[in-house]
Design a protein around this motif. Structure first.
Motif, PDB file in Angstrom:
ATOM      1  N   ASP A  59     -10.427 -10.306   3.462  1.00 36.29           N
ATOM      2  CA  ASP A  59     -11.025  -9.658   4.621  1.00 36.29           C
ATOM      3  C   ASP A  59      -9.941  -8.977   5.459  1.00 36.29           C
ATOM      4  N   VAL A  60      -8.879  -9.739   5.699  1.00 33.39           N
ATOM      5  CA  VAL A  60      -7.770  -9.221   6.499  1.00 33.39           C
ATOM      6  C   VAL A  60      -7.174  -7.984   5.823  1.00 33.39           C
ATOM      7  N   GLN A  61      -7.002  -8.080   4.509  1.00 29.33           N
ATOM      8  CA  GLN A  61      -6.389  -6.960   3.796  1.00 29.33           C
ATOM      9  C   GLN A  61      -7.268  -5.715   3.858  1.00 29.33           C
ATOM     10  N   ALA A  62      -8.575  -5.916   3.712  1.00 27.86           N
ATOM     11  CA  ALA A  62      -9.484  -4.770   3.779  1.00 27.86           C
ATOM     12  C   ALA A  62      -9.390  -4.094   5.139  1.00 27.86           C
ATOM     13  N   GLN A  63      -9.334  -4.925   6.160  1.00 28.10           N
ATOM     14  CA  GLN A  63      -9.240  -4.354   7.506  1.00 28.10           C
ATOM     15  C   GLN A  63      -7.936  -3.591   7.679  1.00 28.10           C
ATOM     16  N   MET A  64      -6.859  -4.151   7.132  1.00 29.03           N
ATOM     17  CA  MET A  64      -5.569  -3.490   7.310  1.00 29.03           C
ATOM     18  C   MET A  64      -5.529  -2.148   6.583  1.00 29.03           C
ATOM     19  N   ARG A  65      -6.158  -2.104   5.399  1.00 29.81           N
ATOM     20  CA  ARG A  65      -6.194  -0.828   4.678  1.00 29.81           C
ATOM     21  C   ARG A  65      -6.881   0.234   5.515  1.00 29.81           C
ATOM     22  N   ALA A  66      -7.945  -0.182   6.186  1.00 26.77           N
ATOM     23  CA  ALA A  66      -8.672   0.766   7.032  1.00 26.77           C
ATOM     24  C   ALA A  66      -7.806   1.245   8.197  1.00 26.77           C
ATOM     25  N   ASP A  72      -0.487  -2.927  -0.885  1.00 24.82           N
ATOM     26  CA  ASP A  72       0.699  -3.735  -1.188  1.00 24.82           C
ATOM     27  C   ASP A  72       1.335  -4.272   0.078  1.00 24.82           C
ATOM     28  N   GLU A  73       1.462  -3.376   1.058  1.00 21.50           N
ATOM     29  CA  GLU A  73       2.087  -3.768   2.312  1.00 21.50           C
ATOM     30  C   GLU A  73       1.212  -4.796   3.034  1.00 21.50           C
ATOM     31  N   ALA A  74      -0.094  -4.565   3.012  1.00 23.48           N
ATOM     32  CA  ALA A  74      -1.010  -5.516   3.650  1.00 23.48           C
ATOM     33  C   ALA A  74      -0.865  -6.886   2.996  1.00 23.48           C
ATOM     34  N   HIS A  75      -0.769  -6.880   1.674  1.00 21.75           N
ATOM     35  CA  HIS A  75      -0.624  -8.146   0.952  1.00 21.75           C
ATOM     36  C   HIS A  75       0.675  -8.841   1.356  1.00 21.75           C
TER      37      HIS A  75
ATOM     38  N   ALA B  72       9.909  -0.708  11.055  1.00 23.07           N
ATOM     39  CA  ALA B  72       8.616  -0.127  11.428  1.00 23.07           C
ATOM     40  C   ALA B  72       7.604  -0.254  10.298  1.00 23.07           C
ATOM     41  N   SER B  73       8.053  -0.031   9.038  1.00 23.36           N
ATOM     42  CA  SER B  73       7.105  -0.092   7.921  1.00 23.36           C
ATOM     43  C   SER B  73       6.593  -1.515   7.711  1.00 23.36           C
ATOM     44  N   LEU B  74       7.319  -2.509   8.219  1.00 17.58           N
ATOM     45  CA  LEU B  74       6.895  -3.907   8.052  1.00 17.58           C
ATOM     46  C   LEU B  74       5.928  -4.363   9.140  1.00 17.58           C
ATOM     47  N   VAL B  75       5.999  -3.748  10.308  1.00 20.78           N
ATOM     48  CA  VAL B  75       5.184  -4.263  11.414  1.00 20.78           C
ATOM     49  C   VAL B  75       4.204  -3.263  12.020  1.00 20.78           C
TER      50      VAL B  75
END
Lengths: 137, 315
Positions: A59-66, A72-75, B72-75
């Motif tokens: 759920d968190v990852q989906a939100q972050m993609r949006a 990858d970064e969200a993960h 920045a790319s991390l946070v």
């Protein structure tokens, strides 16, 4: 990543064993119990809580993609958090504070808001304007 | 909303003391009246980048200098025009640092007194009109009722402690200490600290995670997650003997921990100590049942023993 390397280690082990002894099939796949599972167990939390935390991560990852963060970064961001930390943020990303700026935020503020913030700054309740001095200073 | 703002303004005109500040001044406990962390490098923030700048300061202090632009790319989250608190914690762990959330103003000052800078989130505006801002607390002066912050473009800016309390409480009392992995926070508990160490492990920084687990064990020798965690990361680093030692310590202190016996069995199997491995695997099954992964481990160890015997008899 740690899990992957451990798993890779286990796979290598199983493969080596299978090659050595082709008569014995590598049946069930066994692995080390992860540190997270120990922590979860010591907190007396059941499988259900872990599954919930896992779903929360998706759920968190989906939100972050949006929000413009790559999968990858969200993960990677979510991976370094504990289950408890993740479940606290799941579902709250849109309302979570995002520390952005204390520079130039007041541009466009309505006059009333400006005056209120000026007064609260002086009272020491807020600190929006760099040039205000609170009565406590 | 306007009514609320006017009301807030009326309440505010009096000049508000913070209840936590009052309590600290009335009873400082073991806190020294004045404290400061001298060697925290200052990074002036770029626009919208108080998060990366604050993180860069504490990382540099902890011995891991990374420029704010690289962080920045991390946070930073573009969709929110800012950095979200959990990403700050995750980024510090991805840099192999021990990042632990603190609870209470007293804990923040206790870390400062211990010489540890603290990243804080403030809502500099009002609840109805938030202005979120990350800064780094680097000192305080109780008699003067001040906290010292590396904030925005200001290095070592003094802010009234009462004002800080208001802005910080309005931001959910978020404060995080970021430390070298072998250094423990002064004012955090075992569980939060070991979870922080596990976060470093999950971020794949195994050597740093090992240092953190060792530090946890030095203060809390009975911590089962830290002992098993140390074994797991040593295993991940290819140090079988070290992993076995850690797992053996874990089962020595917690003979009922099936998971620790299971992991010990694996390492013993890998080291070729098959009889010991079978003993350990059997203990895991006795304690933890025949569910995954204990039964599988025992089966694997037994298969290896059978194989070893049959190959010996062939020779």
């Amino acid at each position: 990543m740690a899990g992957q390397s451990v798993r890779r280690g286990m796979v290598a082990l199983v493969t080596a064993a299978t090659l050595l002894l082709s008569s014995i099939p590598a049946t069930t796949f066994a692995a080390l119990v992860s540190t997270d599972e120990i922590i979860a167990a010591s907190a007396a939390r059941g499988d259900r809580a872990r599954v919930a935390a896992f779903l929360a991560r998706e759920d968190v990852q989906a939100q972050m993609r949006a929000l413009g963060v790559s999968p990858d970064e969200a993960h990677a961001r979510v991976a370094a958090l504990s289950d408890a930390e993740v479940s606290r943020i799941a579902g709250h990303i849109d309302t979570m504070p995002a520390g952005g700026d204390a520079l130039g935020v007041i541009i466009g503020a309505a006059v009333l808001v400006f005056i209120v913030l000026l007064i609260t700054d002086i009272a020491g309740l807020t600190k929006v304007f760099p040039w205000t001095r609170s009565v406590r200073e | 909303m306007n009514k609320g703002l006017v009301l807030a303004a009326l309440v505010a005109v009096a000049g508000c003391a913070g209840p936590r500040t009052e309590a600290l001044l009335a009873d400082p406990g073991g806190l020294p009246p004045v404290a400061g962390v001298a060697a925290v490098p200052f990074h002036p923030q770029a626009e919208k980048a108080c998060g990366p700048a604050s993180l860069a300061m504490v990382l540099a202090w902890s011995g891991s200098p990374v420029p704010p632009t690289a962080l920045a790319s991390l946070v930073f989250t573009p969709g929110r025009d800012g950095s979200m608190p959990p990403d700050m914690i995750a980024a510090a762990r991805r840099e192999g640092r021990l990042a632990v959330r603190l609870h209470g103003l007293r804990a923040v000052l206790a870390e400062l007194a211990a010489g540890h800078p603290v990243v804080v989130l403030q809502n500099l505006g009002l609840e109805v009109r938030p202005v979120w801002h990350f800064a780094v607390a680097v000192g305080y002066d109780l008699p003067a009722r001040r906290i010292i912050l590396h904030s925005g473009l200001e290095e070592r800016a003094a802010m009234p402690l009462d004002t800080f309390e208001h802005t910080w409480v309005r931001a959910g009392q978020w404060a995080v200490v970021v430390l070298p992995p072998d250094r423990l926070p002064a004012a955090a508990g075992e569980r939060e600290t070991v979870e922080a160490a596990a976060g470093i492990e999950r971020a794949g920084r195994l050597a740093a995670a090992a240092a953190a687990y060792r530090a946890v064990l030095s203060r809390w020798p009975e911590s089962l997650p830290a002992a098993v965690g140390l074994g797991n990361v040593r295993y991940g680093l290819g140090d079988g003997d070290g992993a076995a030692e850690a797992f053996r310590m874990a089962v020595g202190r917690h003979p009922g921990a099936a998971a620790a016996w299971n992991n010990l069995a694996h390492v013993q199997l890998e080291l070729g100590r098959l009889a010991e491995a079978e003993d350990s695997a059997r203990r895991a099954v006795e304690l933890g049942g025949t569910g995954e992964p204990y039964a599988a481990t025992l089966a694997e160890v037994r298969a290896a023993r059978v194989a070893a015997t049959s190959s010996a008899s062939v020779r």
